[in-house]
Design an enzyme around this catalytic site. Sequence first.
Site, PDB file in Angstrom:
ATOM      1  N   GLY A  59     -10.294 -43.600  -2.373  1.00  0.00           N
ATOM      2  CA  GLY A  59     -11.276 -43.491  -3.747  1.00  0.00           C
ATOM      3  C   GLY A  59     -11.306 -45.042  -4.148  1.00  0.00           C
TER       4      GLY A  59
ATOM      5  CG  HIS B 248      -0.573 -47.275 -12.863  1.00  0.00           C
ATOM      6  ND1 HIS B 248       0.008 -48.303 -13.891  1.00  0.00           N
ATOM      7  CD2 HIS B 248      -1.109 -46.643 -13.706  1.00  0.00           C
ATOM      8  CE1 HIS B 248       0.047 -47.616 -15.001  1.00  0.00           C
ATOM      9  NE2 HIS B 248      -0.675 -46.701 -15.093  1.00  0.00           N
TER      10      HIS B 248
ATOM     11  CD  GLU C 282     -26.371 -57.759 -32.692  1.00  0.00           C
ATOM     12  OE1 GLU C 282     -27.649 -58.252 -32.766  1.00  0.00           O
ATOM     13  OE2 GLU C 282     -25.573 -58.746 -32.660  1.00  0.00           O
TER      14      GLU C 282
HETATM   15  P1  NAP Z   1      -9.054 -42.209  -7.296  1.00  0.00           P
HETATM   16  O1  NAP Z   1     -10.252 -42.911  -6.877  1.00  0.00           O
HETATM   17  O2  NAP Z   1      -9.553 -41.065  -8.317  1.00  0.00           O
HETATM   18  O3  NAP Z   1      -8.630 -41.454  -5.914  1.00  0.00           O
HETATM   19  C1  NAP Z   1      -9.360 -40.508  -5.030  1.00  0.00           C
HETATM   20  C2  NAP Z   1      -8.817 -40.336  -3.859  1.00  0.00           C
HETATM   21  O4  NAP Z   1      -7.561 -39.597  -4.094  1.00  0.00           O
HETATM   22  C3  NAP Z   1      -9.437 -39.500  -2.921  1.00  0.00           C
HETATM   23  O5  NAP Z   1      -9.248 -39.798  -1.400  1.00  0.00           O
HETATM   24  C4  NAP Z   1      -9.019 -38.095  -3.209  1.00  0.00           C
HETATM   25  O6  NAP Z   1      -8.974 -37.178  -2.210  1.00  0.00           O
HETATM   26  C5  NAP Z   1      -7.705 -38.424  -3.386  1.00  0.00           C
HETATM   27  N1  NAP Z   1      -7.041 -37.304  -4.211  1.00  0.00           N
HETATM   28  C6  NAP Z   1      -7.288 -36.771  -5.423  1.00  0.00           C
HETATM   29  N2  NAP Z   1      -6.749 -35.873  -5.790  1.00  0.00           N
HETATM   30  C7  NAP Z   1      -5.922 -35.595  -5.029  1.00  0.00           C
HETATM   31  C8  NAP Z   1      -4.658 -34.443  -4.837  1.00  0.00           C
HETATM   32  N3  NAP Z   1      -4.611 -33.675  -5.543  1.00  0.00           N
HETATM   33  N4  NAP Z   1      -4.430 -34.456  -3.493  1.00  0.00           N
HETATM   34  C9  NAP Z   1      -4.557 -35.372  -2.507  1.00  0.00           C
HETATM   35  N5  NAP Z   1      -5.360 -36.305  -2.593  1.00  0.00           N
HETATM   36  C10 NAP Z   1      -6.086 -36.405  -3.766  1.00  0.00           C
HETATM   37  O7  NAP Z   1      -7.985 -42.966  -7.516  1.00  0.00           O
HETATM   38  P2  NAP Z   1      -7.885 -44.384  -8.078  1.00  0.00           P
HETATM   39  O8  NAP Z   1      -8.582 -44.849  -9.260  1.00  0.00           O
HETATM   40  O9  NAP Z   1      -8.344 -45.338  -6.781  1.00  0.00           O
HETATM   41  O10 NAP Z   1      -6.247 -44.500  -8.284  1.00  0.00           O
HETATM   42  C11 NAP Z   1      -5.222 -44.671  -7.395  1.00  0.00           C
HETATM   43  C12 NAP Z   1      -4.218 -45.530  -7.760  1.00  0.00           C
HETATM   44  O11 NAP Z   1      -4.460 -46.915  -8.162  1.00  0.00           O
HETATM   45  C13 NAP Z   1      -3.515 -44.984  -9.129  1.00  0.00           C
HETATM   46  O12 NAP Z   1      -2.232 -45.208  -9.316  1.00  0.00           O
HETATM   47  C14 NAP Z   1      -4.128 -45.748 -10.402  1.00  0.00           C
HETATM   48  O13 NAP Z   1      -3.351 -45.756 -11.549  1.00  0.00           O
HETATM   49  C15 NAP Z   1      -4.248 -47.195  -9.201  1.00  0.00           C
HETATM   50  N6  NAP Z   1      -5.268 -48.137 -10.111  1.00  0.00           N
HETATM   51  C16 NAP Z   1      -6.470 -47.790 -10.277  1.00  0.00           C
HETATM   52  C17 NAP Z   1      -7.389 -48.649 -10.566  1.00  0.00           C
HETATM   53  C18 NAP Z   1      -8.745 -48.305 -10.801  1.00  0.00           C
HETATM   54  O14 NAP Z   1      -9.617 -49.440 -11.260  1.00  0.00           O
HETATM   55  N7  NAP Z   1      -9.394 -47.291 -10.487  1.00  0.00           N
HETATM   56  C19 NAP Z   1      -7.071 -49.962 -11.040  1.00  0.00           C
HETATM   57  C20 NAP Z   1      -5.574 -50.324 -10.668  1.00  0.00           C
HETATM   58  C21 NAP Z   1      -4.798 -49.462 -10.370  1.00  0.00           C
HETATM   59  P3  NAP Z   1     -10.532 -36.565  -1.600  1.00  0.00           P
HETATM   60  O15 NAP Z   1     -11.171 -37.547  -1.046  1.00  0.00           O
HETATM   61  O16 NAP Z   1      -9.960 -35.241  -0.898  1.00  0.00           O
HETATM   62  O17 NAP Z   1     -11.227 -36.252  -2.789  1.00  0.00           O
END
Ligand code: NAP
Length: 349
Positions: free
Chosen positions: A34, A116, A235
């Site tokens: 993701g 995280h 604004e």
């Molecule tokens: P995300 O985009 O929502 O992740 C999506 C991915 O996770 C997809 O490949 C999805 O699978 C898979 N997934 C979702 N639910 C699942 C489940 N129940 N079982 C198995 N796979 C599942 O997540 P993200 O935002 O990248 O966050 C990932 C980590 O990075 C977290 O710990 C978050 O706190 C950290 N983080 C995120 C950000 C940010 O900006 N987003 C910044 C810093 C740190 P499918 O492909 O099958 O849908």
Amino acid sequence: MTKPREVSAPTLFYDRDADLARLRGRRVAVIGFGSQGHAHAQNLADSGVEVVVGLRPGSPRWDLARSAGLEVATTADATRSASIIMVLVPDPDQRALYEREIEPHLRPGQTLMFAHGFSIRFGEIQIPEGVDVSLVAPKCPGHRLRELFVSDEGVPALVAVEADASGRALDDALAYAKAIGCTRAGVLLTTFAEEAETDLFGEQAVLCGGVTALVQAGFDTLVEAGYQPEVAYFECLHELKLIVDLMYRGGLGLMRYSVSDTAEYGDYVAGPRIVDERTRETMRAILAEVQSGQFSREWLAEHRSGRARLLAERRRQGDHQIEAVGARLRQMMRFLAANPTAQSAGAVA
Ligand code: NAP
Ligand code: MG
């Protein structure tokens, strides 16, 4: 409750402090493709690291990852085949995936990584014996992590070690941070607890909750007083980006230098009336709820019971007048048409 650390010189790492050779011959499983996953996997691969992306069968991102030239496997297979496993699925889903697909295949000598500290800090995942556990948390959305890597820039990150079975967990985490481009900008040593608590507090009090509430309240105040919603939008929302860009480049000082003296004077007299002692008291209460685990318990219960409150609030907020006014105005701003999220490899609804 975690006590604030003694104030001492921060430990920052840059490219010269990290050795990519530590990843040579070691396979990295990036679980999830993701926002963060697509950026980590592609940046690692571009840095010459052997990568396998772990996904669930039927994931729409399976083909996406393959078309980016990456090997894809189930999470269980990816975990078995790798030396380092980076968990990049949403935080409230990590425990179930970990217990089902990762933990049964873990063996001593492997490294478990996170972006995280949530799952470790709030007790969702228990650390297995003999396994290194570390954190590289880029301080930005995943799509910026990829974009800035490609343009030879980097995003700052936090690094932490929770378990150091090998004695080299920090060196390995720094090598990983270098491979995704973060040591170009600076990687700050922290702990899982500090990262998790400050991240949740920041997004609630300032970055997401605080800012959106401030923007909406300013917009509502102007519209209720009879001003055009379009003027209120420009604004209170549109211009925020221009102000924040200045803060990003040169701190509050550059912003205050660039605006008029009238705006600067207004800033000094009005700011403390908006964020007064009561707001600061509320911020301390929000921080206490994060530290005590009250917030994480509430959010995990909400997630596991079907997310009714999240979905209702998403609908309610989407109906706010500022969204409809903004959508109309943005249609005319052609330079906003390019949506990095929709174009990037990680974006699948
Ligand atoms: P995300 O985009 O929502 O992740 C999506 C991915 O996770 C997809 O490949 C999805 O699978 C898979 N997934 C979702 N639910 C699942 C489940 N129940 N079982 C198995 N796979 C599942 O997540 P993200 O935002 O990248 O966050 C990932 C980590 O990075 C977290 O710990 C978050 O706190 C950290 N983080 C995120 C950000 C940010 O900006 N987003 C910044 C810093 C740190 P499918 O492909 O099958 O849908
Ligand atoms: Mg954050």
